[in-house]
Design a protein around this motif. Structure first.
Motif, PDB file in Angstrom:
ATOM      1  N   UNK A   1       0.856  -1.171   0.000  1.00 36.08           N
ATOM      2  CA  UNK A   1       0.000   0.000   0.000  1.00 36.08           C
ATOM      3  C   UNK A   1       0.904   1.236   0.000  1.00 36.08           C
ATOM      4  N   UNK A   2       1.174   1.767  -1.191  1.00 36.73           N
ATOM      5  CA  UNK A   2       2.104   2.893  -1.326  1.00 36.73           C
ATOM      6  C   UNK A   2       1.577   4.128  -0.609  1.00 36.73           C
ATOM      7  N   UNK A   3       0.289   4.317  -0.637  1.00 39.08           N
ATOM      8  CA  UNK A   3      -0.290   5.516  -0.014  1.00 39.08           C
ATOM      9  C   UNK A   3      -0.047   5.548   1.485  1.00 39.08           C
ATOM     10  N   UNK A   4       0.061   4.358   2.105  1.00 31.11           N
ATOM     11  CA  UNK A   4       0.313   4.276   3.543  1.00 31.11           C
ATOM     12  C   UNK A   4       1.778   3.982   3.855  1.00 31.11           C
ATOM     13  N   UNK A   5       2.601   3.863   2.794  1.00 33.41           N
ATOM     14  CA  UNK A   5       4.011   3.507   2.970  1.00 33.41           C
ATOM     15  C   UNK A   5       4.143   2.271   3.860  1.00 33.41           C
ATOM     16  N   UNK A   6       3.419   1.238   3.485  1.00 30.89           N
ATOM     17  CA  UNK A   6       3.433   0.001   4.268  1.00 30.89           C
ATOM     18  C   UNK A   6       3.072  -1.164   3.354  1.00 30.89           C
ATOM     19  N   UNK A   7       3.697  -2.317   3.615  1.00 35.10           N
ATOM     20  CA  UNK A   7       3.261  -3.513   2.906  1.00 35.10           C
ATOM     21  C   UNK A   7       2.986  -4.608   3.935  1.00 35.10           C
ATOM     22  N   UNK A   8       2.159  -5.557   3.565  1.00 36.88           N
ATOM     23  CA  UNK A   8       1.789  -6.649   4.466  1.00 36.88           C
ATOM     24  C   UNK A   8       2.136  -7.980   3.811  1.00 36.88           C
ATOM     25  N   UNK A   9       2.486  -8.934   4.660  1.00 35.64           N
ATOM     26  CA  UNK A   9       2.753 -10.296   4.198  1.00 35.64           C
ATOM     27  C   UNK A   9       1.886 -11.236   5.022  1.00 35.64           C
ATOM     28  N   UNK A  10       1.056 -12.012   4.335  1.00 35.01           N
ATOM     29  CA  UNK A  10       0.256 -13.026   5.025  1.00 35.01           C
ATOM     30  C   UNK A  10       0.933 -14.384   4.863  1.00 35.01           C
ATOM     31  N   UNK A  11       1.110 -15.028   6.011  1.00 33.26           N
ATOM     32  CA  UNK A  11       1.662 -16.380   6.004  1.00 33.26           C
ATOM     33  C   UNK A  11       0.538 -17.326   6.415  1.00 33.26           C
ATOM     34  N   UNK A  12       0.102 -18.162   5.512  1.00 33.96           N
ATOM     35  CA  UNK A  12      -0.939 -19.138   5.837  1.00 33.96           C
ATOM     36  C   UNK A  12      -0.277 -20.423   6.326  1.00 33.96           C
ATOM     37  N   UNK A  13      -0.948 -21.082   7.233  1.00 30.69           N
ATOM     38  CA  UNK A  13      -0.480 -22.391   7.693  1.00 30.69           C
ATOM     39  C   UNK A  13       0.955 -22.309   8.224  1.00 30.69           C
ATOM     40  N   UNK A  14       1.151 -21.571   9.346  1.00 29.85           N
ATOM     41  CA  UNK A  14       2.476 -21.435   9.960  1.00 29.85           C
ATOM     42  C   UNK A  14       3.109 -22.790  10.235  1.00 29.85           C
ATOM     43  N   UNK A  15       4.398 -22.873   9.967  1.00 31.46           N
ATOM     44  CA  UNK A  15       5.149 -24.083  10.242  1.00 31.46           C
ATOM     45  C   UNK A  15       6.250 -23.783  11.250  1.00 31.46           C
ATOM     46  N   UNK A  16       6.697 -24.830  11.924  1.00 26.85           N
ATOM     47  CA  UNK A  16       7.781 -24.649  12.898  1.00 26.85           C
ATOM     48  C   UNK A  16       9.034 -24.093  12.219  1.00 26.85           C
ATOM     49  N   UNK A  17       9.219 -24.463  10.934  1.00 27.10           N
ATOM     50  CA  UNK A  17      10.397 -23.985  10.207  1.00 27.10           C
ATOM     51  C   UNK A  17      10.377 -22.488   9.961  1.00 27.10           C
TER      52      UNK A  17
END
Length: 640
Positions: free
Chosen positions: A287-303
């Motif tokens: 989101x350039x207007x907010x100077x922020x990006x998001x990363x979604x991680x589905x199905x978290x793993x121990x690794x």
């Protein structure tokens, strides 16, 4: 009867034995530093004793004589060839300011020359402007000055030491450009601006804006610059559970909006793997207007716990804290900059065992055993002070899927880990004299070792370090308050000229600043004009100069010692009149003339015509003046 005697003609010579000062010598210096007072004397006094005294110059007022080499804080040297003796006052204090007299003993009244010593503190200033900037940005330092200095040389140096500022200037108004430094001047608004590009944290610290005065001490204003890193601008903590999704919000500075964003997995930037390109569990939205990006991680793993910060382009790094069931939570402190990512952990003997099976245990980096209950671990490309490399902790965190996972993420930015010199310091000196090389360093390096070296700066190339006070002809002093260390090179010889490096030790590559030392012989000149005159007459010394020096300061001094000539000048083009000395200038014919009235034999000797250059050493021509006794006068005496 009176007799008339023949006329007798008698030739009479009148000799004047009036003791007078050949002008007033103004000497300027800084508290805590040294200063030289050089006094010339006439031909015929080479074997006479010379001295420096105060007050009425009684026996108790004499500070040092040529019959002793050193006395308390005074040392003296008589150069009979140049007909000049020099007294060095060391470790100046405020009480040393005032009036002195150079004395030459002779039958009858001694010959005296008045010396006025003015001192200032070697620090600046009561008011300090503070500027903040970030790495890789540019910053402008604005330096105002008074109208009277409109045509004077302007310059800027690092540190807070006026005594060596011009000598160590990173840029001047004569050069305009020096690496990352540029200088522009607006004479109408009476200010000059220094712009520094591609800033690094090493650029943090004090800077002095300087205006070079033709007479007296230079004028300064101070700026303190703080360069911050964008890395670790904000640290957020969140919890996640294996098999569940989690979203990471990553802010960034607006000027990085066009940089590639990524989520990185790996120990360092050299082996950083962009997980976004390798798996469908990761989704990035910017989101350039907010100077922020998001990363979604589905199905978290121990690794995923092994993801950690890396020094790559704008992106997100993940570090983690692992907690075994029933164990207390460990506190986390995250630090990230171009050198280091550090964090704290608590562990158990079981986790210690797991760490001990780290696959890189035989790496050439030193490994340390015996984990304590709480460990501080610092990750660096070149150095690790932990009991194990940080990779061991990754093994701990992926030890078992039953551990509950805490994910801490932080935003990092590309950081340029290039060691560079903040400009080249040009230092000028004279053979046989001393010279100071002063080098500033950034905030946070006060306790680090500093040194001066030559060539490739290997162990054998280091000349002196701050762990030793004196080493051969080198001495060093680290002023931690001013964040500047000074190396004094004594008894300079021609072989000492060349390139040096100021070094500051740190983890990884040291910080270096290049120094170029140029030397000349401390005498002048190949051609010497000789002038003869008589007592009580006047004489004119004509001093030619080059067109390029038309607007520079001109001066004349006694003796043949360029190193102290301006300091000991009997008259300058700023003053025009000083006792029996007057100076006039004809810019069209490019010469200035010094007239000396009411000559005495003590005026005999060498004189140097000087032109003060804004950068580099001054330019000189030499004159040898011989003052003979009064012209014979013919008297007619009539005897009856």
């Amino acid at each position: 009867m009176r007799s008339v005697q023949d006329l007798l003609f008698i030739l009479c010579i009148v000799l004047s034995y009036v003791t007078r000062a050949a002008g007033l010598i103004h000497v300027f210096g800084y508290v805590g530093r040294d200063v030289d007072v050089s006094c010339s004397y006439g031909q015929g006094y080479k074997s006479h004793e010379k001295y420096l005294c105060k007050n009425d110059c009684g026996s108790s007022d004499v500070l040092i004589t040529t019959s002793e080499t050193k006395k308390n804080k005074f040392s003296i040297y008589d150069d009979k060839e140049k007909q000049t003796f020099t007294v060095t006052l060391s470790d100046l204090q405020s009480v040393d300011a005032g009036k002195y007299w150079c004395g030459v003993t002779r039958t009858g009244k001694d010959i005296y020359t008045e010396v006025k010593l003015e001192l200032e503190q070697d620090t600046c200033c009561d008011k300090v402007d503070k500027i903040q900037s970030h790495e890789r940005d540019s910053v402008s330092i604005i330096c105002p000055y008074e109208l009277e200095y409109q045509n004077n040389l302007k310059f800027i140096c690092r540190g807070n030491q006026p005594s060596t500022c011009l000598q160590q200037a990173v840029i001047t108004s004569d050069s305009k450009q020096n690496g990352r430094f540029t200088l522009t001047e607006d004479k109408e608004s009476r200010r000059f601006t220094v712009n520094i590009n591609k800033r690094t944290q090493e650029d943090s610290g004090w800077y002095l804006c300087g205006v070079h005065r033709n007479t007296g001490l230079d004028v300064f204003s101070a700026v303190e610059l703080e360069v911050k890193v964008w890395c670790c601008v904000k640290t957020l903590a969140m919890s996640g559970t294996v098999t569940r999704p989690v979203t990471l919000q990553c802010p960034y500075p607006p000027h990085h909006q066009n940089n590639r964003k990524f989520l990185c997995k790996g120990d360092h930037r050299n082996n950083c793997t962009d997980v976004l390109s390798n798996g469908s569990r990761f989704t990035l939205q910017d989101d350039v207007s907010l100077s922020s990006f998001s990363v979604m991680i589905t199905n978290l793993e121990a690794g995923d716990a092994a993801m950690r910060s890396s020094l790559c382009e704008t992106g997100v790094g993940i570090t983690r804290h692992c907690e075994a069931a029933g164990e207390p939570k460990g506190s986390e402190e995250i630090y990230a900059n171009e050198e280091t990512v550090g964090f704290s952990k608590q562990t158990t003997s079981k986790l210690q065992d797991a760490c001990n099976v780290y696959s890189d245990a035989d790496d050439d980096q030193p490994d340390y055993e015996n984990f304590t209950a709480t460990e501080e671990i610092y990750c660096n490309e070149n150095f690790h002070v932990s009991n194990r490399k940080c990779g061991a902790f990754e093994t701990c965190c992926s030890f078992s899927a039953k551990y509950r996972l805490h994910v801490v993420f932080l935003f990092i930015v590309v950081l340029s880990y290039v060691t560079r010199a903040a400009g080249v310091f040009h230092v000028f000196g004279y053979v046989g004299r001393d010279v100071n090389v002063s080098c500033s360093y950034g905030q946070g390096y006060e306790s680090h070792e500093k040194y001066l070296c030559k060539n490739d700066c290997g162990d054998s190339d280091v000349l002196i370090t701050t762990s030793e006070t004196n080493q051969n002809k080198y001495s060093i002093y680290d002023d931690k308050e001013k964040r500047s260390f000074t190396v004094t090179i004594s008894d300079l010889q021609s072989v000492d000229a060349g390139k040096y490096w100021c070094g500051v030790t740190r983890t990884g590559k040291d910080i270096y600043t290049e120094v170029k030392l140029k030397l000349e012989q401390d005498h002048c000149c190949n051609n010497v004009d000789k002038i003869q005159s008589h007592e009580r007459d006047s004489v004119s010394i004509i001093c030619p100069y080059q067109l390029e020096y038309q607007n520079n300061l001109k001066f004349i001094c006694r003796g043949n010692q360029p190193s102290t000539c301006l300091q000991q000048a009997v008259i300058t083009s700023d003053s025009k009149q000083n006792g029996r000395f007057t100076l006039t200038e004809d810019k069209e014919s490019r010469r200035f003339t010094v007239n000396i009235n009411n000559l005495t034999q003590e005026d005999s000797g060498w004189y140097l015509c000087g032109v003060h250059r804004n950068t580099g050493l001054d330019v000189f021509s030499a004159v040898e003046l011989e003052v003979e006794g009064l012209m014979p006068q013919l008297h007619l005496i009539l005897l009856q």
